[in-house]
Design a protein around this motif. Structure first.
Motif, PDB file in Angstrom:
ATOM      1  N   GLY A 182      67.805 -15.179  74.943  1.00 25.71           N
ATOM      2  CA  GLY A 182      67.322 -16.558  74.915  1.00 25.71           C
ATOM      3  C   GLY A 182      66.504 -16.900  73.690  1.00 25.71           C
ATOM      4  O   GLY A 182      65.775 -17.902  73.665  1.00 25.71           O
ATOM      5  N   SER A 241      66.960 -26.504  76.946  1.00 31.64           N
ATOM      6  CA  SER A 241      68.081 -25.828  76.276  1.00 31.64           C
ATOM      7  C   SER A 241      67.740 -25.419  74.851  1.00 31.64           C
ATOM      8  O   SER A 241      68.556 -24.784  74.174  1.00 31.64           O
ATOM      9  CB  SER A 241      69.311 -26.746  76.259  1.00 31.64           C
ATOM     10  OG  SER A 241      69.678 -27.129  77.567  1.00 31.64           O
ATOM     11  N   GLY A 242      66.562 -25.824  74.371  1.00 30.13           N
ATOM     12  CA  GLY A 242      66.140 -25.418  73.030  1.00 30.13           C
ATOM     13  C   GLY A 242      66.355 -26.456  71.961  1.00 30.13           C
ATOM     14  O   GLY A 242      66.117 -26.192  70.775  1.00 30.13           O
ATOM     15  N   GLU A 258      73.476 -22.986  77.365  1.00 29.89           N
ATOM     16  CA  GLU A 258      72.340 -22.976  78.286  1.00 29.89           C
ATOM     17  C   GLU A 258      72.302 -24.283  79.078  1.00 29.89           C
ATOM     18  O   GLU A 258      72.021 -24.284  80.287  1.00 29.89           O
ATOM     19  CB  GLU A 258      71.040 -22.809  77.500  1.00 29.89           C
ATOM     20  CG  GLU A 258      69.764 -22.902  78.328  1.00 29.89           C
ATOM     21  CD  GLU A 258      69.625 -21.796  79.363  1.00 29.89           C
ATOM     22  OE1 GLU A 258      68.727 -21.893  80.223  1.00 29.89           O
ATOM     23  OE2 GLU A 258      70.413 -20.821  79.324  1.00 29.89           O
ATOM     24  N   ILE A 305      67.032 -20.314  72.308  1.00 28.00           N
ATOM     25  CA  ILE A 305      66.513 -21.367  73.184  1.00 28.00           C
ATOM     26  C   ILE A 305      65.014 -21.546  72.945  1.00 28.00           C
ATOM     27  O   ILE A 305      64.490 -22.652  73.003  1.00 28.00           O
ATOM     28  CB  ILE A 305      66.770 -21.019  74.669  1.00 28.00           C
ATOM     29  CG1 ILE A 305      68.224 -20.575  74.892  1.00 28.00           C
ATOM     30  CG2 ILE A 305      66.423 -22.201  75.561  1.00 28.00           C
ATOM     31  CD1 ILE A 305      69.246 -21.583  74.472  1.00 28.00           C
ATOM     32  N   ARG A 306      64.339 -20.442  72.662  1.00 30.69           N
ATOM     33  CA  ARG A 306      62.879 -20.484  72.488  1.00 30.69           C
ATOM     34  C   ARG A 306      62.463 -20.919  71.090  1.00 30.69           C
ATOM     35  O   ARG A 306      61.270 -21.091  70.840  1.00 30.69           O
ATOM     36  CB  ARG A 306      62.282 -19.094  72.772  1.00 30.69           C
ATOM     37  CG  ARG A 306      62.529 -18.577  74.169  1.00 30.69           C
ATOM     38  CD  ARG A 306      61.680 -17.325  74.432  1.00 30.69           C
ATOM     39  NE  ARG A 306      61.930 -16.269  73.446  1.00 30.69           N
ATOM     40  CZ  ARG A 306      62.869 -15.331  73.588  1.00 30.69           C
ATOM     41  NH1 ARG A 306      63.647 -15.346  74.663  1.00 30.69           N
ATOM     42  NH2 ARG A 306      63.029 -14.403  72.672  1.00 30.69           N
ATOM     43  N   ARG A 321      72.782 -23.157  72.644  1.00 26.91           N
ATOM     44  CA  ARG A 321      71.930 -24.094  73.381  1.00 26.91           C
ATOM     45  C   ARG A 321      72.764 -24.953  74.327  1.00 26.91           C
ATOM     46  O   ARG A 321      72.325 -25.262  75.439  1.00 26.91           O
ATOM     47  CB  ARG A 321      71.148 -24.953  72.391  1.00 26.91           C
ATOM     48  CG  ARG A 321      70.159 -24.136  71.569  1.00 26.91           C
ATOM     49  CD  ARG A 321      69.551 -24.922  70.430  1.00 26.91           C
ATOM     50  NE  ARG A 321      68.570 -24.114  69.692  1.00 26.91           N
ATOM     51  CZ  ARG A 321      68.025 -24.463  68.540  1.00 26.91           C
ATOM     52  NH1 ARG A 321      68.360 -25.612  67.978  1.00 26.91           N
ATOM     53  NH2 ARG A 321      67.151 -23.680  67.948  1.00 26.91           N
TER      54      ARG A 321
END
Length: 344
Positions: A245, A313-314, A292, A248-249, A289
């Motif tokens: 992830g 979703s980032g 996600e 996303i972060r 993304r």
């Protein structure tokens, strides 16, 4: 009636250019691009105010004086080029280079004022037309290169994208045609249309400049370190980052940051994405993304707004999220969710 209408439109356009110039030069938060635009708009305000002279019947009836005043308009032709290059290559256009661009037009005016000739004025019109057309093509091509570099280096191009410049180029072309027509004869209706299209063209530029985030050489134009193009020893770690992830972060992730995380350099990573994966950095990151977002939309208990989905979703902006999602699925996130839930 036509003359009065044209004078009124000219006055409105002059006021708009002057007011916007004042805002960019004295009110808005300053950066180099905004200052350049402010000066350009101030110059245009002076040019438009000057046009009141040749809208006067006594001046319009004097062909030589009318053409001299009209030729002064040409001094502004290089200004769009100066602005455009300040967008795509900040700092490239110095005062000296700008003056060199303007010099041929100023010389044409001086020579025609001293030695009036129909042939000389015709050469001036042709030179201005060809110069403008060539410059528009160069600017368009450079914007394509610039945008490609953005997509290769940034996962979030909010307020960096310059597609709006293509609209401004398309609108400046009618201005060029109108000016060419007006160089042959005074037409109050055409003059009015010219002032309107000119105001709309620069209005679009002024609006987007306010929000635009200029990219310095360090951001996307810095020379990239060379490395063997076939060395993809970081590919497994890239997959692990995706699974964890990481994309996303990191909503503002750049190519340089990801390359540092992978222990490689920008050239190698960019070559891997372009040659092996067949995509740009921008599309690669945002595809994860979107995946996600697909997972979130597939959850029966999930009831999130588009803004929440984008953030979870980032994505750093809703517009980027909508664009990326629609590019992959050809539908909105809500339509995608409805289709998934119907299929269960």
């Amino acid at each position: 009636m036509g003359q009065d209408m044209t004078i009124m439109i000219n006055g409105i356009a002059t006021g708009l250019f002057g007011l916007t110039a004042v805002l960019y030069l004295t009110v808005f938060k300053k950066n180099r691009l905004r200052m350049v635009l402010g000066v350009i708009l101030a110059v245009y305000a002076v040019y438009l105010a000057k046009d009141i002279l040749y809208l006067h019947p006594a001046v319009a009836s004097d062909t030589h004086l009318y053409r001299v005043l009209l030729s002064i308009d040409n001094w502004a032709v290089p200004l769009y080029v100066v602005y455009a290059f300040e967008v795509i290559a900040p700092g490239l256009m110095s005062l000296r280079k700008t003056l060199l661009l303007v010099l041929p037009f100023a010389l044409f005016t001086v020579v025609y004022a001293l030695w009036p000739s129909d042939m000389l004025f015709g050469v001036l019109v042709v030179f201005s037309t060809v110069f403008s057309a060539v410059c528009m093509c160069v600017v368009f091509r450079r914007t394509l290169v610039y945008r490609r570099r953005l997509l290769d280096n940034c996962s979030d191009i909010t307020h960096m994208d310059i597609r709006w410049m293509w609209v401004s180029i398309a609108l400046f072309l009618p201005n060029l045609v109108l000016w060419t027509v007006l160089s042959a004869r005074l037409d109050f209706v055409m003059d009015a249309v010219y002032y309107i299209t000119l105001s709309v063209s620069w209005g679009i530029v002024a609006c987007h400049t306010y929000y635009f985030v200029p990219q310095t050489g360090q951001d996307i134009w810095a020379d990239m370190l060379s490395s063997p193009a076939a060395s993809w020893n970081f590919a497994r770690k890239l997959s692990e980052l995706a699974s964890s992830g990481y994309f996303i972060r990191s909503p503002r992730l750049t190519l340089s940051e990801l390359a540092a995380e992978l222990g490689t350099n920008r050239t190698t990573l960019s070559n891997y994405l372009n040659q092996e994966v067949g995509t740009t950095f921008y599309d690669y990151i945002n595809s994860h993304r979107v995946s996600e977002a697909e997972r979130l939309l597939s959850e029966p208990s999930g009831h999130w707004s588009v803004e929440q989905l984008a953030e979870m979703s980032g994505f750093n902006s809703v517009s980027t999220f909508r664009r990326a999602f629609s590019k992959k699925h050809g539908m909105s996130p809500q339509q995608y969710r409805e289709r998934v839930l119907r299929g269960r």
